[in-house]
Motif scaffolding. Structure first.
Motif, short mmCIF file in Angstrom:
data_model
loop_
_atom_site.label_atom_id
_atom_site.label_comp_id
_atom_site.label_asym_id
_atom_site.label_seq_id
_atom_site.Cartn_x
_atom_site.Cartn_y
_atom_site.Cartn_z
N LYS A 21 0.81 -1.11 0.07
CA LYS A 21 0.08 -0.01 -0.03
C LYS A 21 1.01 1.42 0.06
N ARG A 22 0.61 1.90 -1.14
CA ARG A 22 1.59 3.12 -1.00
C ARG A 22 1.23 4.22 0.06
N ALA A 23 -0.14 4.44 0.42
CA ALA A 23 -0.75 5.40 1.55
C ALA A 23 -1.12 4.75 2.71
N GLN A 24 -1.16 5.19 3.76
CA GLN A 24 -2.04 4.70 4.83
C GLN A 24 -3.41 4.57 4.70
N TYR A 25 -4.09 3.60 5.33
CA TYR A 25 -5.35 3.62 5.34
C TYR A 25 -5.98 4.68 6.33
N PRO A 26 -7.15 5.29 5.35
CA PRO A 26 -7.71 6.23 6.37
C PRO A 26 -8.73 5.59 7.27
N PHE A 27 -8.56 6.24 8.47
CA PHE A 27 -9.13 5.45 9.53
C PHE A 27 -10.06 6.38 10.53
N ASP A 32 -17.96 4.58 7.74
CA ASP A 32 -17.92 3.38 7.54
C ASP A 32 -17.36 2.67 5.98
N GLU A 33 -17.77 3.29 5.15
CA GLU A 33 -17.48 2.80 3.85
C GLU A 33 -16.06 2.76 3.58
N VAL A 34 -15.46 3.80 4.24
CA VAL A 34 -14.00 4.13 3.98
C VAL A 34 -13.23 3.01 4.88
N LYS A 35 -13.70 2.90 6.29
CA LYS A 35 -13.03 2.03 7.24
C LYS A 35 -13.18 0.49 6.76
N SER A 36 -14.20 0.29 5.88
CA SER A 36 -14.58 -1.30 5.49
C SER A 36 -13.35 -1.67 4.57
N GLU A 37 -12.58 -0.85 3.86
CA GLU A 37 -11.43 -1.26 3.07
C GLU A 37 -10.44 -2.08 4.05
N LEU A 38 -10.07 -1.22 5.10
CA LEU A 38 -8.98 -2.17 6.09
C LEU A 38 -9.63 -3.19 6.56
N LEU A 39 -10.78 -3.15 6.99
CA LEU A 39 -11.38 -4.45 7.31
C LEU A 39 -11.34 -5.76 6.30
N GLY A 127 -20.30 -0.95 6.20
CA GLY A 127 -19.91 -0.48 4.92
C GLY A 127 -20.41 -0.80 3.81
N ARG A 128 -19.12 -1.21 2.99
CA ARG A 128 -19.35 -1.84 1.54
C ARG A 128 -19.47 -3.40 1.78
N LEU A 129 -19.41 -3.91 3.08
CA LEU A 129 -19.07 -5.34 3.24
C LEU A 129 -20.35 -5.91 3.75
N CYS A 130 -20.78 -7.21 3.46
CA CYS A 130 -21.92 -7.82 3.79
C CYS A 130 -21.57 -8.96 4.76
N ARG A 131 -22.38 -9.25 5.42
CA ARG A 131 -22.49 -10.04 6.76
C ARG A 131 -22.52 -11.47 5.91
N ASN A 132 -21.74 -12.70 6.73
CA ASN A 132 -22.17 -13.95 6.16
C ASN A 132 -21.17 -14.48 4.76
N ILE A 133 -20.29 -13.30 4.36
CA ILE A 133 -19.95 -13.28 3.05
C ILE A 133 -18.07 -13.72 3.32
N ILE A 134 -17.47 -14.71 2.96
CA ILE A 134 -16.18 -14.82 2.95
C ILE A 134 -15.14 -14.12 2.05
N TYR A 135 -14.73 -12.95 2.54
CA TYR A 135 -13.53 -12.31 1.75
C TYR A 135 -12.27 -13.02 1.85
N TYR A 136 -11.93 -13.37 0.89
CA TYR A 136 -10.45 -14.13 0.80
C TYR A 136 -9.38 -13.51 -0.01
N ARG A 137 -8.23 -13.67 -0.14
CA ARG A 137 -7.11 -13.39 -0.78
C ARG A 137 -6.70 -14.29 -1.98
N LEU A 138 -7.13 -14.02 -3.00
CA LEU A 138 -6.75 -14.93 -4.38
C LEU A 138 -5.79 -14.18 -5.33
#
Length: 226
Positions: A21-27, A32-39, A127-138
């Motif tokens: 990441k070039r820049a720090q996460y806004p926190f 919530d929509e912005v914080k959800s990127e870090l989450l 924020g932009r994230l949904c409950r019960n969804i598995i977010y994973y690194r691919l």
């Protein structure tokens, strides 16, 4: 993080266990929509199936095929605040940490996410994230899958693992034979051992059944010779 480990990561490309990441996460003070990127990123690395610890290097720009460019910054996140933020949203705690690492006169932020068992997901929408969804690194991106997809994948894996598997093993077999009334041990060739995933190992007696019957050598009648 040790300097040697950081230096090694700086020479790698983005992948399932590494992100730049070039820049720090806004926190602090953000919506919530912005914080959800870090989450989402922490969830993605916790759910990665690489089998390795994951790292997010903040303040560095990827240089594919070479050493990443260090940008650095002065505003760092607080590990305690991140722990409370992330683990108040997930169904169970995620092990991760944020640390400040100096390198070449600048400071980087490093989020470390150890490899851990099971999947993590949100208890509620955020924020932009949904409950019960598995977010994973691919690879170098983040993918999503639902619990139903996980169930189907588990069933397919179980079906493959439970499928019969034939295994052949060969062994030289010897049996006692009678030659002129004396007991000797003669090689009788090769026996075959057959097992499947669900069968127990065969005993030596069972293996020997695959061999031909032991030969019988007649004893000569000396009366005929005389």
């Amino acid at each position: 993080m040790k300097a040697e480990q950081l230096e090694q990561l700086l020479h790698e490309d983005e992948c399932t266990y590494l992100d730049f990441k070039r820049a720090q996460y806004p926190f602090a003070g953000e919506i919530d929509e912005v914080k959800s990127e870090l989450l989402k990123d922490v969830l993605a690395f916790a759910n990665a199936e690489s089998g390795r610890d994951g790292f997010i290097l903040i303040g560095a720009q990827e240089n594919r095929g070479g050493r990443s460019r260090l940008l650095g910054f002065a505003s760092h996140l607080n590990d305690h605040d991140l722990q409370q933020f992330v683990n108040s949203k997930t169904q169970r705690p995620i092990r991760f940490s944020y640390e400040v690492v100096p390198c070449d006169g600048v400071s980087l932020g490093v989020i470390s996410v150890p490899s851990q068992e099971g999947y993590f997901y949100l208890k509620n929408n955020f924020g932009r994230l949904c409950r019960n969804i598995i977010y994973y690194r691919l690879g170098s991106s983040t993918a999503e899958k639902s619990p139903d997809e996980l169930l189907r994948r588990g069933q397919e894996t179980a079906t493959i693992e439970d499928a019969p598997r034939l295994q052949l093993e060969f062994a030289h077999i010897k049996r006692p034979s009678l030659i002129w009334g004396s007991s000797v041990t003669e090689p009788l060739g090769t026996g075959t051992k057959v097992t499947t995933r669900c069968s127990a190992d065969m005993t030596d007696d069972e293996i020997s059944r695959f061999a031909a019957p032991p030969p019988q050598y007649p004893c000569p009648d000396y009366r005929e010779i005389l």
